[in-house]
Design a protein around this motif. Structure first.
Motif, mmCIF file in Angstrom:
data_model
loop_
_atom_site.group_PDB
_atom_site.id
_atom_site.type_symbol
_atom_site.label_atom_id
_atom_site.label_comp_id
_atom_site.label_asym_id
_atom_site.label_seq_id
_atom_site.Cartn_x
_atom_site.Cartn_y
_atom_site.Cartn_z
ATOM 1 N N PRO A 1 0.835 -1.200 0.000
ATOM 2 C CA PRO A 1 0.000 0.000 0.000
ATOM 3 C C PRO A 1 0.869 1.249 0.000
ATOM 4 O O PRO A 1 1.852 1.339 0.736
ATOM 5 N N VAL A 2 0.509 2.190 -0.845
ATOM 6 C CA VAL A 2 1.275 3.423 -0.985
ATOM 7 C C VAL A 2 0.309 4.594 -0.839
ATOM 8 O O VAL A 2 -0.797 4.569 -1.368
ATOM 9 N N THR A 3 0.741 5.617 -0.132
ATOM 10 C CA THR A 3 -0.075 6.819 0.024
ATOM 11 C C THR A 3 0.350 7.853 -1.020
ATOM 12 O O THR A 3 1.411 7.723 -1.641
ATOM 13 N N THR A 4 -0.461 8.880 -1.152
ATOM 14 C CA THR A 4 -0.074 9.958 -2.060
ATOM 15 C C THR A 4 1.207 10.624 -1.573
ATOM 16 O O THR A 4 2.031 11.041 -2.392
ATOM 17 N N ASP A 5 1.408 10.688 -0.269
ATOM 18 C CA ASP A 5 2.650 11.264 0.242
ATOM 19 C C ASP A 5 3.860 10.420 -0.163
ATOM 20 O O ASP A 5 4.920 10.959 -0.470
ATOM 21 N N ASP A 6 3.703 9.090 -0.184
ATOM 22 C CA ASP A 6 4.782 8.212 -0.652
ATOM 23 C C ASP A 6 5.140 8.530 -2.101
ATOM 24 O O ASP A 6 6.318 8.568 -2.471
ATOM 25 N N VAL A 7 4.118 8.754 -2.923
ATOM 26 C CA VAL A 7 4.350 9.095 -4.329
ATOM 27 C C VAL A 7 5.077 10.428 -4.423
ATOM 28 O O VAL A 7 6.052 10.565 -5.165
ATOM 29 N N LEU A 8 4.631 11.412 -3.647
ATOM 30 C CA LEU A 8 5.285 12.723 -3.674
ATOM 31 C C LEU A 8 6.746 12.636 -3.242
ATOM 32 O O LEU A 8 7.618 13.277 -3.836
ATOM 33 N N ILE A 9 7.030 11.827 -2.234
ATOM 34 C CA ILE A 9 8.413 11.643 -1.787
ATOM 35 C C ILE A 9 9.255 11.059 -2.912
ATOM 36 O O ILE A 9 10.380 11.505 -3.162
ATOM 37 N N ARG A 10 8.721 10.090 -3.608
ATOM 38 C CA ARG A 10 9.465 9.482 -4.722
ATOM 39 C C ARG A 10 9.652 10.462 -5.865
ATOM 40 O O ARG A 10 10.708 10.470 -6.514
ATOM 41 N N LEU A 11 8.647 11.271 -6.132
ATOM 42 C CA LEU A 11 8.783 12.285 -7.188
ATOM 43 C C LEU A 11 9.845 13.319 -6.813
ATOM 44 O O LEU A 11 10.614 13.759 -7.674
ATOM 45 N N GLU A 12 9.908 13.684 -5.547
ATOM 46 C CA GLU A 12 10.957 14.598 -5.081
ATOM 47 C C GLU A 12 12.337 13.999 -5.304
ATOM 48 O O GLU A 12 13.260 14.672 -5.743
ATOM 49 N N LYS A 13 12.470 12.708 -4.989
ATOM 50 C CA LYS A 13 13.768 12.036 -5.104
ATOM 51 C C LYS A 13 14.272 11.999 -6.539
ATOM 52 O O LYS A 13 15.485 11.943 -6.756
ATOM 53 N N VAL A 14 13.359 12.020 -7.511
ATOM 54 C CA VAL A 14 13.801 12.008 -8.912
ATOM 55 C C VAL A 14 13.897 13.416 -9.491
ATOM 56 O O VAL A 14 14.091 13.580 -10.691
ATOM 57 N N GLY A 15 13.760 14.436 -8.624
ATOM 58 C CA GLY A 15 14.026 15.797 -9.053
ATOM 59 C C GLY A 15 12.834 16.700 -9.282
ATOM 60 O O GLY A 15 13.001 17.840 -9.716
ATOM 61 N N LEU A 16 11.628 16.241 -8.990
ATOM 62 C CA LEU A 16 10.448 17.083 -9.192
ATOM 63 C C LEU A 16 10.152 17.910 -7.932
ATOM 64 O O LEU A 16 9.026 17.976 -7.454
ATOM 65 N N THR A 17 11.158 18.573 -7.437
ATOM 66 C CA THR A 17 11.055 19.260 -6.152
ATOM 67 C C THR A 17 10.078 20.427 -6.179
ATOM 68 O O THR A 17 9.265 20.582 -5.257
ATOM 69 N N ARG A 18 10.143 21.271 -7.194
ATOM 70 C CA ARG A 18 9.241 22.422 -7.264
ATOM 71 C C ARG A 18 7.803 21.970 -7.509
ATOM 72 O O ARG A 18 6.868 22.537 -6.938
ATOM 73 N N SER A 19 7.634 20.965 -8.335
ATOM 74 C CA SER A 19 6.294 20.446 -8.624
ATOM 75 C C SER A 19 5.661 19.869 -7.365
ATOM 76 O O SER A 19 4.488 20.118 -7.070
ATOM 77 N N VAL A 20 6.438 19.100 -6.613
ATOM 78 C CA VAL A 20 5.932 18.500 -5.383
ATOM 79 C C VAL A 20 5.601 19.587 -4.362
ATOM 80 O O VAL A 20 4.557 19.524 -3.698
ATOM 81 N N ALA A 21 6.439 20.612 -4.260
ATOM 82 C CA ALA A 21 6.160 21.705 -3.338
ATOM 83 C C ALA A 21 4.836 22.367 -3.694
ATOM 84 O O ALA A 21 4.026 22.689 -2.816
ATOM 85 N N GLU A 22 4.606 22.558 -4.954
ATOM 86 C CA GLU A 22 3.349 23.175 -5.409
ATOM 87 C C GLU A 22 2.159 22.280 -5.088
ATOM 88 O O GLU A 22 1.123 22.739 -4.605
ATOM 89 N N LEU A 23 2.300 20.967 -5.325
ATOM 90 C CA LEU A 23 1.215 20.034 -5.034
ATOM 91 C C LEU A 23 0.923 19.963 -3.544
ATOM 92 O O LEU A 23 -0.239 19.888 -3.139
ATOM 93 N N ARG A 24 1.955 20.017 -2.733
ATOM 94 C CA ARG A 24 1.752 19.973 -1.280
ATOM 95 C C ARG A 24 1.051 21.229 -0.776
ATOM 96 O O ARG A 24 0.385 21.213 0.236
ATOM 97 N N GLY A 25 1.199 22.309 -1.510
ATOM 98 C CA GLY A 25 0.583 23.563 -1.114
ATOM 99 C C GLY A 25 -0.882 23.693 -1.504
ATOM 100 O O GLY A 25 -1.530 24.674 -1.170
ATOM 101 N N LEU A 26 -1.394 22.683 -2.195
ATOM 102 C CA LEU A 26 -2.809 22.746 -2.622
ATOM 103 C C LEU A 26 -3.763 22.504 -1.477
ATOM 104 O O LEU A 26 -3.535 21.805 -0.567
#
Length: 120
Positions: free
Chosen positions: A95-120
């Motif tokens: 089982p994976v949460t949306t936060d797990d997905v965001l953490i993985r996206l951050e690790k591959v370099g989508l840092t600004r995108s993840v920050a924006e998504l977390r701010g929604l």
């Protein structure tokens, strides 16, 4: 990719390769395929090898994956967030949460995108 996206393969771009001049000649096939496909964007984390002065001549922009996803968030944040949830739901191993997905996206370099998504 071929199963998921019909017509994703670009063919017939090979004659264009020799006419293109990029900092890394091994990247010319990417621009040639973009030209042939009438692409608006080449998504690459190697943006410096696709200078705007060259690719813009063909009506193409080169963007990093983070820039591209950030653009998608600004266009339709709800749809991007739905895709993140879909990614979490599709995970097979555990089982994976949306936060797990965001953490993985951050690790591959989508840092600004993840920050924006977390701010929604």
């Amino acid at each position: 990719m071929v199963k998921g996206v019909r017509d994703c393969l670009v063919t017939g771009y090979e004659p264009l390769i020799g006419a293109l001049d990029l900092p890394d000649p091994d990247d010319r096939h990417v621009l040639a395929a973009g030209i042939k496909a009438n692409a608006q964007v080449i998504v690459t984390n190697n943006v410096r090898d696709f200078p705007g002065a060259i690719v813009n001549t063909w009506g193409i922009d080169a963007k990093s994956a983070d820039e591209f996803v950030l653009d998608q968030v600004s266009l339709d944040a709800k749809t991007v967030w739905a895709c993140v949830r879909q990614m979490a739901d599709a995970w097979r191993n555990s089982p994976v949460t949306t936060d797990d997905v965001l953490i993985r996206l951050e690790k591959v370099g989508l840092t600004r995108s993840v920050a924006e998504l977390r701010g929604l």
